[in-house]
Write a protein that holds these residues in place. Structure first.
Motif, PDB file in Angstrom:
ATOM      1  N   ILE A 107     -18.718  21.109 -37.113  1.00  0.00           N
ATOM      2  CA  ILE A 107     -19.177  21.804 -38.315  1.00  0.00           C
ATOM      3  C   ILE A 107     -19.028  20.883 -39.524  1.00  0.00           C
ATOM      4  O   ILE A 107     -18.049  20.158 -39.641  1.00  0.00           O
ATOM      5  CB  ILE A 107     -18.334  23.091 -38.541  1.00  0.00           C
ATOM      6  N   PRO A 150     -31.253  28.904 -40.597  1.00  0.00           N
ATOM      7  CA  PRO A 150     -30.721  28.441 -39.309  1.00  0.00           C
ATOM      8  C   PRO A 150     -29.610  27.417 -39.545  1.00  0.00           C
ATOM      9  O   PRO A 150     -29.729  26.548 -40.414  1.00  0.00           O
ATOM     10  CB  PRO A 150     -31.935  27.775 -38.646  1.00  0.00           C
ATOM     11  N   GLY A 151     -28.530  27.555 -38.806  1.00  0.00           N
ATOM     12  CA  GLY A 151     -27.421  26.623 -38.919  1.00  0.00           C
ATOM     13  C   GLY A 151     -26.353  27.014 -39.925  1.00  0.00           C
ATOM     14  O   GLY A 151     -25.297  26.393 -39.975  1.00  0.00           O
ATOM     15  N   VAL A 162     -23.222  28.767 -41.224  1.00  0.00           N
ATOM     16  CA  VAL A 162     -22.049  29.309 -40.544  1.00  0.00           C
ATOM     17  C   VAL A 162     -21.332  30.308 -41.445  1.00  0.00           C
ATOM     18  O   VAL A 162     -21.104  31.452 -41.055  1.00  0.00           O
ATOM     19  CB  VAL A 162     -21.084  28.180 -40.104  1.00  0.00           C
ATOM     20  N   TRP A 181     -21.857  24.501 -42.327  1.00  0.00           N
ATOM     21  CA  TRP A 181     -23.152  24.384 -41.666  1.00  0.00           C
ATOM     22  C   TRP A 181     -22.964  23.763 -40.290  1.00  0.00           C
ATOM     23  O   TRP A 181     -22.061  22.976 -40.073  1.00  0.00           O
ATOM     24  CB  TRP A 181     -24.083  23.502 -42.505  1.00  0.00           C
ATOM     25  N   ARG A 182     -23.858  24.095 -39.400  1.00  0.00           N
ATOM     26  CA  ARG A 182     -23.833  23.531 -38.052  1.00  0.00           C
ATOM     27  C   ARG A 182     -24.087  22.024 -38.097  1.00  0.00           C
ATOM     28  O   ARG A 182     -23.540  21.276 -37.291  1.00  0.00           O
ATOM     29  CB  ARG A 182     -24.881  24.241 -37.196  1.00  0.00           C
ATOM     30  N   SER A 183     -24.926  21.573 -39.061  1.00  0.00           N
ATOM     31  CA  SER A 183     -25.216  20.144 -39.178  1.00  0.00           C
ATOM     32  C   SER A 183     -25.733  19.827 -40.581  1.00  0.00           C
ATOM     33  O   SER A 183     -26.175  20.730 -41.311  1.00  0.00           O
ATOM     34  CB  SER A 183     -26.275  19.717 -38.159  1.00  0.00           C
ATOM     35  N   GLN A 221     -28.418  18.257 -41.090  1.00  0.00           N
ATOM     36  CA  GLN A 221     -29.853  18.513 -41.009  1.00  0.00           C
ATOM     37  C   GLN A 221     -30.184  19.977 -41.298  1.00  0.00           C
ATOM     38  O   GLN A 221     -31.177  20.279 -41.963  1.00  0.00           O
ATOM     39  CB  GLN A 221     -30.394  18.109 -39.629  1.00  0.00           C
ATOM     40  N   ASP A 222     -29.344  20.907 -40.809  1.00  0.00           N
ATOM     41  CA  ASP A 222     -29.560  22.332 -41.099  1.00  0.00           C
ATOM     42  C   ASP A 222     -29.428  22.601 -42.593  1.00  0.00           C
ATOM     43  O   ASP A 222     -30.220  23.347 -43.176  1.00  0.00           O
ATOM     44  CB  ASP A 222     -28.576  23.212 -40.327  1.00  0.00           C
ATOM     45  N   TYR A 223     -28.436  21.993 -43.220  1.00  0.00           N
ATOM     46  CA  TYR A 223     -28.261  22.151 -44.660  1.00  0.00           C
ATOM     47  C   TYR A 223     -29.479  21.603 -45.406  1.00  0.00           C
ATOM     48  O   TYR A 223     -30.023  22.252 -46.305  1.00  0.00           O
ATOM     49  CB  TYR A 223     -26.980  21.464 -45.133  1.00  0.00           C
TER      50      TYR A 223
END
Length: 111
Positions: free
Chosen positions: A10, A43-44, A46, A65-67, A69-71
């Motif tokens: 994360i 998406p992504g 958290v 955030w999961r990544s 890139q998601d942010y």
């Protein structure tokens, strides 16, 4: 004793806003709306926590955030933009992306 967990995948965005104390509550409202209507649906996403300083001069958003890139993908969504644009008329900000290295929590009673 404390319980320790190690690094996760994360990523955490910590964004510190500096604001005149007379505008702190409005800034909190704008960041809350941006998160509720747009950011939290991405998406992504958290979680996020919004903090305000006791002296009224800071508001801090802690979002996970999961990544990265998601942010970055969420930043392309125009839904929260009006709230964020108004927020930037009230405050300066300093966002920094982090990775979680350690998390500490109290041990349970039976440990």
């Amino acid at each position: 004793m404390i319980q320790i967990s190690t690094k996760s995948s994360i990523v955490t965005l910590i964004n510190v806003f500096t604001v005149d104390p007379t505008h702190q509550q409005r800034l909190v409202e704008l960041l809350t709306r941006a998160t509720v209507v747009g950011v939290s649906h991405a998406p992504g996403f958290v979680s996020a926590s919004l903090h305000r300083s006791l002296d009224g001069t800071k508001v801090t958003m802690y979002a996970q955030w999961r990544s990265v890139q998601d942010y970055q993908a969420m930043r392309q969504d125009p839904t929260p933009l009006p709230f964020l644009q108004e927020a930037l008329t009230l405050a300066t900000f300093e966002p920094v992306m982090y990775e979680v290295v350690q998390t500490f929590a109290p041990l349970g009673e039976d440990a």
